[in-house]
Every structure is written in structure tokens, then in C-alpha cells.
Motif scaffolding. Sequence first.
Motif, PDB file in Angstrom:
ATOM      1  N   UNK A  88       0.814  -1.223   0.000  1.00 46.04           N
ATOM      2  CA  UNK A  88       0.000   0.000   0.000  1.00 46.04           C
ATOM      3  C   UNK A  88       0.846   1.271   0.000  1.00 46.04           C
ATOM      4  N   UNK A  89       2.169   1.126  -0.069  1.00 48.48           N
ATOM      5  CA  UNK A  89       3.047   2.292  -0.128  1.00 48.48           C
ATOM      6  C   UNK A  89       3.746   2.360  -1.478  1.00 48.48           C
ATOM      7  N   UNK A  90       3.924   3.571  -1.991  1.00 50.52           N
ATOM      8  CA  UNK A  90       4.770   3.743  -3.165  1.00 50.52           C
ATOM      9  C   UNK A  90       6.228   3.583  -2.747  1.00 50.52           C
ATOM     10  N   UNK A  91       7.112   3.469  -3.729  1.00 54.23           N
ATOM     11  CA  UNK A  91       8.541   3.342  -3.424  1.00 54.23           C
ATOM     12  C   UNK A  91       9.031   4.555  -2.633  1.00 54.23           C
ATOM     13  N   UNK A  92       8.606   5.750  -3.058  1.00 53.69           N
ATOM     14  CA  UNK A  92       9.008   6.966  -2.351  1.00 53.69           C
ATOM     15  C   UNK A  92       8.493   7.007  -0.929  1.00 53.69           C
ATOM     16  N   UNK A  93       7.245   6.587  -0.720  1.00 49.88           N
ATOM     17  CA  UNK A  93       6.671   6.565   0.628  1.00 49.88           C
ATOM     18  C   UNK A  93       7.396   5.550   1.515  1.00 49.88           C
ATOM     19  N   UNK A  94       7.721   4.419   0.928  1.00 55.36           N
ATOM     20  CA  UNK A  94       8.433   3.359   1.660  1.00 55.36           C
ATOM     21  C   UNK A  94       9.793   3.857   2.136  1.00 55.36           C
ATOM     22  N   UNK A  95      10.561   4.459   1.224  1.00 57.01           N
ATOM     23  CA  UNK A  95      11.880   4.951   1.582  1.00 57.01           C
ATOM     24  C   UNK A  95      11.801   6.134   2.550  1.00 57.01           C
ATOM     25  N   UNK A  96      10.813   7.008   2.363  1.00 56.75           N
ATOM     26  CA  UNK A  96      10.646   8.155   3.265  1.00 56.75           C
ATOM     27  C   UNK A  96      10.315   7.704   4.675  1.00 56.75           C
ATOM     28  N   UNK A  97       9.486   6.654   4.779  1.00 58.44           N
ATOM     29  CA  UNK A  97       9.114   6.140   6.097  1.00 58.44           C
ATOM     30  C   UNK A  97      10.346   5.644   6.853  1.00 58.44           C
ATOM     31  N   UNK A 102      15.278   7.239  11.086  1.00 66.62           N
ATOM     32  CA  UNK A 102      16.645   7.658  11.413  1.00 66.62           C
ATOM     33  C   UNK A 102      16.774   9.180  11.369  1.00 66.62           C
ATOM     34  N   UNK A 103      15.638   9.862  11.622  1.00 65.67           N
ATOM     35  CA  UNK A 103      15.589  11.330  11.697  1.00 65.67           C
ATOM     36  C   UNK A 103      16.039  12.006  10.402  1.00 65.67           C
ATOM     37  N   UNK A 104      15.747  11.376   9.269  1.00 66.50           N
ATOM     38  CA  UNK A 104      15.999  11.987   7.972  1.00 66.50           C
ATOM     39  C   UNK A 104      14.657  12.319   7.338  1.00 66.50           C
ATOM     40  N   UNK A 105      14.484  13.543   6.897  1.00 64.02           N
ATOM     41  CA  UNK A 105      13.209  13.892   6.272  1.00 64.02           C
ATOM     42  C   UNK A 105      13.409  14.978   5.229  1.00 64.02           C
ATOM     43  N   UNK A 106      12.335  15.308   4.529  1.00 67.86           N
ATOM     44  CA  UNK A 106      12.351  16.370   3.541  1.00 67.86           C
ATOM     45  C   UNK A 106      13.323  16.110   2.396  1.00 67.86           C
ATOM     46  N   UNK A 107      13.962  17.174   1.948  1.00 66.55           N
ATOM     47  CA  UNK A 107      14.875  17.111   0.808  1.00 66.55           C
ATOM     48  C   UNK A 107      16.089  16.231   1.099  1.00 66.55           C
ATOM     49  N   UNK A 108      16.574  16.255   2.343  1.00 66.77           N
ATOM     50  CA  UNK A 108      17.732  15.434   2.712  1.00 66.77           C
ATOM     51  C   UNK A 108      17.416  13.958   2.504  1.00 66.77           C
ATOM     52  N   UNK A 142      19.830   3.325   4.149  1.00 69.93           N
ATOM     53  CA  UNK A 142      19.348   4.700   4.222  1.00 69.93           C
ATOM     54  C   UNK A 142      20.085   5.524   5.275  1.00 69.93           C
ATOM     55  N   UNK A 143      20.541   4.891   6.364  1.00 68.41           N
ATOM     56  CA  UNK A 143      21.212   5.612   7.453  1.00 68.41           C
ATOM     57  C   UNK A 143      22.722   5.455   7.398  1.00 68.41           C
ATOM     58  N   UNK A 144      23.253   4.976   6.270  1.00 65.67           N
ATOM     59  CA  UNK A 144      24.689   4.835   6.047  1.00 65.67           C
ATOM     60  C   UNK A 144      25.357   4.003   7.146  1.00 65.67           C
ATOM     61  N   UNK A 145      24.911   2.737   7.332  1.00 64.70           N
ATOM     62  CA  UNK A 145      25.451   1.905   8.410  1.00 64.70           C
ATOM     63  C   UNK A 145      26.881   1.458   8.128  1.00 64.70           C
ATOM     64  N   UNK A 146      27.584   1.086   9.184  1.00 68.94           N
ATOM     65  CA  UNK A 146      28.963   0.606   9.039  1.00 68.94           C
ATOM     66  C   UNK A 146      29.008  -0.851   8.589  1.00 68.94           C
ATOM     67  N   UNK A 147      28.025  -1.635   9.035  1.00 64.28           N
ATOM     68  CA  UNK A 147      27.988  -3.049   8.687  1.00 64.28           C
ATOM     69  C   UNK A 147      26.616  -3.399   8.121  1.00 64.28           C
TER      70      UNK A 147
END
Length: 212
Positions: A88-97, A102-108, A142-147
Motif C-alpha cells: 500500500x506504499x509507493x517506493x518513495x513513501x516506503x523509503x521516506x518512512x 533515522x531522523x531523515x526527512x524532507x529534501x535530505x 538509508x542511514x549509512x550503516x557501518x555493517x
Amino acid sequence: MLKIENLHKIYGKYHALSGLDMTVKEGALYGFVGPNGAGKTTAIKIMTGLLQAEEGSVLINGKDALADPDQLKSCIGYVPDFFGVYDNLTVGEYMSFFASCYQLDGLVARKRYTALLEQVDFYVDGLSRGMKQRLCLARALIHDPQILILDEPTSGLDPRTRVEFKEILEDLKFAGKTILISSHVLSELSEMCTDIGIIDQGRMILEGNIQD
């Protein structure tokens, strides 16, 4: 990057892990290999804070993952053996969620997930199994993990998609990510991994550099 010592997990009378020892070096592409039921998924769920162990230690980048798993969530990207893609989510909605987790939102967030989708060669084609896998991989980054920890990621993929997915993982490794990938097929991992660990009946029976 990851060090496990004497890890035990018991379900009733069944010992899923019986003193597992394991070492993953920083920057490695580590193949975690064993037959179905060997304990791979149990070990991975303990590494990622989804299960508690009865005994043993798990250090991720020198920090105790069992004592305070929440503090290490930002260090780990996890791709489970099921995709968890929401219809029920678009790709953009899925990634935005997931970016918002990880406290990333908007244009970032939008710039971040757009770049990641390009990095994993994602394109919309009705979300085949291969595309769902790439989407799940992008979400885990999405949160640039180390592992990056992947549980049976190539299961059910066609041969061409498997090759493409392996190429993506090799690119991530060269970009500096430490990657652990599990499989029950040694031949799948032997050509791409720098290190291999073979588990059976909850114990590590062979571990080392692939060339050795």
C-alpha cells in the motif's frame, strides 16, 4: 567490526547456537554458510538485536551489542530473509518512512534515497522479486550503516538477478562497507567473498580468509 564469542541460544531442549565464535574484519565481505537449520538466522537476529542470547558476547565496532542493542541500530543495516515491502506504499513513501526512523526527512531524505536507488540499480517494473530485493537493500542503507547484514538475500532470484545483486554487493564492499551475507550454498559466496565462516549445529566449524 564484529566479534562473537561463546554464543548460546536455546529453545526448550533444542540448542540453536552451541558456543558460536565468529570474527568479521572491517571492510570484509563475509560469507556466513551452513545448511538450513544450522543457526545462521538465529545468530543474525541476535547480532541485530531481535533476539536475546542465553550466554556469550557480541561486539560490533568494539561496543557490546547485547548490553544495549538500541545504541547500535545506527551502525547496522539489516536485510532479512523476507522483504517486508508494503504493497500500500509507493517506493518513495516506503523509503521516506524508513528514512524518518533515522531522523531523515524532507529534501535530505529524498536526495539520500534517490541516490541509493540508483546505486542498487532500482527501476520500477511492477516490483518483481529482484526489484523488491534491491528496494530492501536500499532501505537498509538509508542511514549509512557501518555493517550490512543480509540473510539469504539471493534465495528465489533467477541466475541473472543473482549475478547483478552480487555485483552491487561487491561495489558496496569497495566503497568501504563491511558486509555479512548468509547462504546455505557455498558456491554462491566463494567467488565474491573475502572471508568465509561455515556453521553447523550452532557451532563454527571452519572460518578464515577465502584464499587460505
